[in-house]
Design a protein around this motif. Structure first.
Motif, short mmCIF file in Angstrom:
data_model
loop_
_atom_site.label_atom_id
_atom_site.label_comp_id
_atom_site.label_asym_id
_atom_site.label_seq_id
_atom_site.Cartn_x
_atom_site.Cartn_y
_atom_site.Cartn_z
N UNK A 1 1.17 -2.90 -1.01
CA UNK A 1 0.62 -4.06 -1.70
C UNK A 1 -0.89 -4.15 -1.56
N UNK A 2 -1.55 -4.51 -2.67
CA UNK A 2 -2.96 -4.84 -2.67
C UNK A 2 -3.16 -6.34 -2.81
N UNK A 3 -2.07 -7.05 -3.17
CA UNK A 3 -2.11 -8.49 -3.34
C UNK A 3 -0.81 -9.11 -2.81
N UNK A 4 -0.94 -10.18 -2.06
CA UNK A 4 0.21 -10.97 -1.61
C UNK A 4 -0.09 -12.43 -1.92
N UNK A 5 0.84 -13.09 -2.61
CA UNK A 5 0.67 -14.49 -2.97
C UNK A 5 1.81 -15.33 -2.45
N UNK A 6 1.47 -16.50 -1.92
CA UNK A 6 2.47 -17.46 -1.42
C UNK A 6 2.38 -18.70 -2.28
N UNK A 7 3.52 -19.10 -2.87
CA UNK A 7 3.56 -20.23 -3.80
C UNK A 7 4.71 -21.16 -3.42
N UNK A 8 4.52 -22.46 -3.64
CA UNK A 8 5.57 -23.43 -3.32
C UNK A 8 6.75 -23.25 -4.26
N UNK A 9 7.95 -23.50 -3.73
CA UNK A 9 9.17 -23.33 -4.53
C UNK A 9 9.30 -24.44 -5.57
N UNK A 10 9.02 -25.68 -5.20
CA UNK A 10 9.26 -26.80 -6.10
C UNK A 10 8.36 -26.79 -7.34
N UNK A 11 7.06 -26.67 -7.13
CA UNK A 11 6.12 -26.81 -8.24
C UNK A 11 5.28 -25.56 -8.49
N UNK B 1 2.86 -24.21 -6.81
CA UNK B 1 1.43 -24.31 -6.50
C UNK B 1 1.03 -23.16 -5.56
N UNK B 2 -0.18 -22.61 -5.73
CA UNK B 2 -0.63 -21.58 -4.81
C UNK B 2 -0.88 -22.15 -3.42
N UNK B 3 -0.47 -21.40 -2.41
CA UNK B 3 -0.69 -21.77 -1.01
C UNK B 3 -1.67 -20.80 -0.36
N UNK B 4 -1.47 -19.53 -0.62
CA UNK B 4 -2.36 -18.52 -0.04
C UNK B 4 -2.30 -17.25 -0.87
N UNK B 5 -3.45 -16.58 -1.00
CA UNK B 5 -3.51 -15.27 -1.63
C UNK B 5 -4.33 -14.35 -0.74
N UNK B 6 -3.84 -13.12 -0.57
CA UNK B 6 -4.51 -12.13 0.27
C UNK B 6 -4.68 -10.84 -0.52
N UNK B 7 -5.88 -10.28 -0.45
CA UNK B 7 -6.16 -9.02 -1.15
C UNK B 7 -6.48 -7.93 -0.12
N UNK B 8 -5.99 -6.74 -0.40
CA UNK B 8 -6.17 -5.60 0.50
C UNK B 8 -6.73 -4.41 -0.28
N UNK B 9 -7.62 -3.67 0.37
CA UNK B 9 -8.17 -2.46 -0.23
C UNK B 9 -8.26 -1.39 0.85
N UNK B 10 -7.76 -0.21 0.54
CA UNK B 10 -7.76 0.91 1.49
C UNK B 10 -7.13 0.50 2.82
N UNK B 11 -6.00 -0.19 2.73
CA UNK B 11 -5.20 -0.60 3.88
C UNK B 11 -5.90 -1.63 4.77
N UNK B 12 -6.99 -2.23 4.28
CA UNK B 12 -7.68 -3.27 5.05
C UNK B 12 -7.76 -4.54 4.22
N UNK B 13 -7.51 -5.67 4.85
CA UNK B 13 -7.59 -6.95 4.15
C UNK B 13 -9.04 -7.26 3.82
N UNK B 14 -9.32 -7.63 2.58
CA UNK B 14 -10.68 -7.96 2.16
C UNK B 14 -10.92 -9.47 2.17
N UNK B 15 -10.04 -10.23 1.50
CA UNK B 15 -10.19 -11.69 1.49
C UNK B 15 -8.84 -12.36 1.64
N UNK B 16 -8.85 -13.51 2.30
CA UNK B 16 -7.67 -14.38 2.42
C UNK B 16 -8.10 -15.77 2.00
#
Length: 213
Positions: free
Chosen positions: A152-162, A164-179
């Motif tokens: 994965x280069x992107x992981x997103x966490x979203x609420x089940x009910x509505x 809504x975004x809770x958290x997004x994490x981006x990875x490049x070359x096996x290292x996390x760039x932004x959370x």
């Protein structure tokens, strides 16, 4: 109480517990939920390369592919400038406005529009609760991972009910760039004028301004 009755009670209690299942025993959904197209809220983005947290008020307009980010001042930070960013993806333009002086930079956007949603081809990862008893919010975790083919280069966490975004994490070359974490979200755009750059942007500079003094 005889042994037969005790055994019967224990069996019934065990059966009742097992029938409730475990919170993680969730059947994966057939497809991702649909995230809201317009919302306002706050965010905290952590840059793993610089170690810097950026807190901001965010206005998100997926219908018109535009985002406004207003950096929040939390206490005194020596030798730091605070900016307002207006991303207009349909025009491929980014306006960077210094909050104190209203100096403006007009920069070409080269990256494609990346909405805050769960793409249809995403891979379901998990479903769980955030928080403790009586204070829990159920969320789903998705990624762009392709089993046996791609990490994965992107992981997103979203609420089940509505959704809504809770958290997004981006990875490049096996290292996390932004959370980035999202909170205090409200549906809709209260003031569409936040996407209109100030008059100082009529004489904007073409270079991005530094965040430091």
């Amino acid at each position: 109480m005889n042994r037969f009755l005790v055994s019967t009670v224990v069996f019934c209690l065990l059966a009742a517990v097992l029938s409730q299942g475990h919170p993680k025993d969730v059947v994966p959904p057939a497809q991702p939920c649909l995230a809201p197209l317009q919302w306002e809220g706050r965010s905290v983005e952590y840059d793993h390369n610089t170690g810097r947290n950026t807190r901001a008020v965010v206005s998100y307009d997926g219908k018109n592919q535009r985002i406004r980010v207003l950096e929040e001042k939390k206490g005194h930070v020596p030798c730091k400038k605070f900016f307002e960013y207006i991303y207009l993806y349909k025009s491929a333009i980014l306006f960077q406005i210094e909050q104190a002086t209203k100096l403006c930079s007009k920069i070409s956007l080269t990256e494609a529009w990346d909405p805050y949603d769960i793409p249809d081809n995403s891979t379901y990862e998990d479903q769980y609760f955030i928080g403790g008893p009586g204070d829990m919010i159920e969320v789903q975790e998705w990624s762009d991972r392709k089993p046996a083919r791609k990490n994965e280069a992107w992981v997103g966490i979203y609420t089940v009910n509505d959704c809504y975004p809770v958290q997004e994490t981006y990875t490049r070359n096996y290292s996390v760039t932004t959370s980035t974490r999202f909170f205090d979200l409200q549906l809709g755009i209260s003031d569409p004028a936040v996407f209109t750059p100030p008059s100082t942007c009529q004489s904007a500079h073409p270079e991005r301004m530094s965040q430091d003094c």
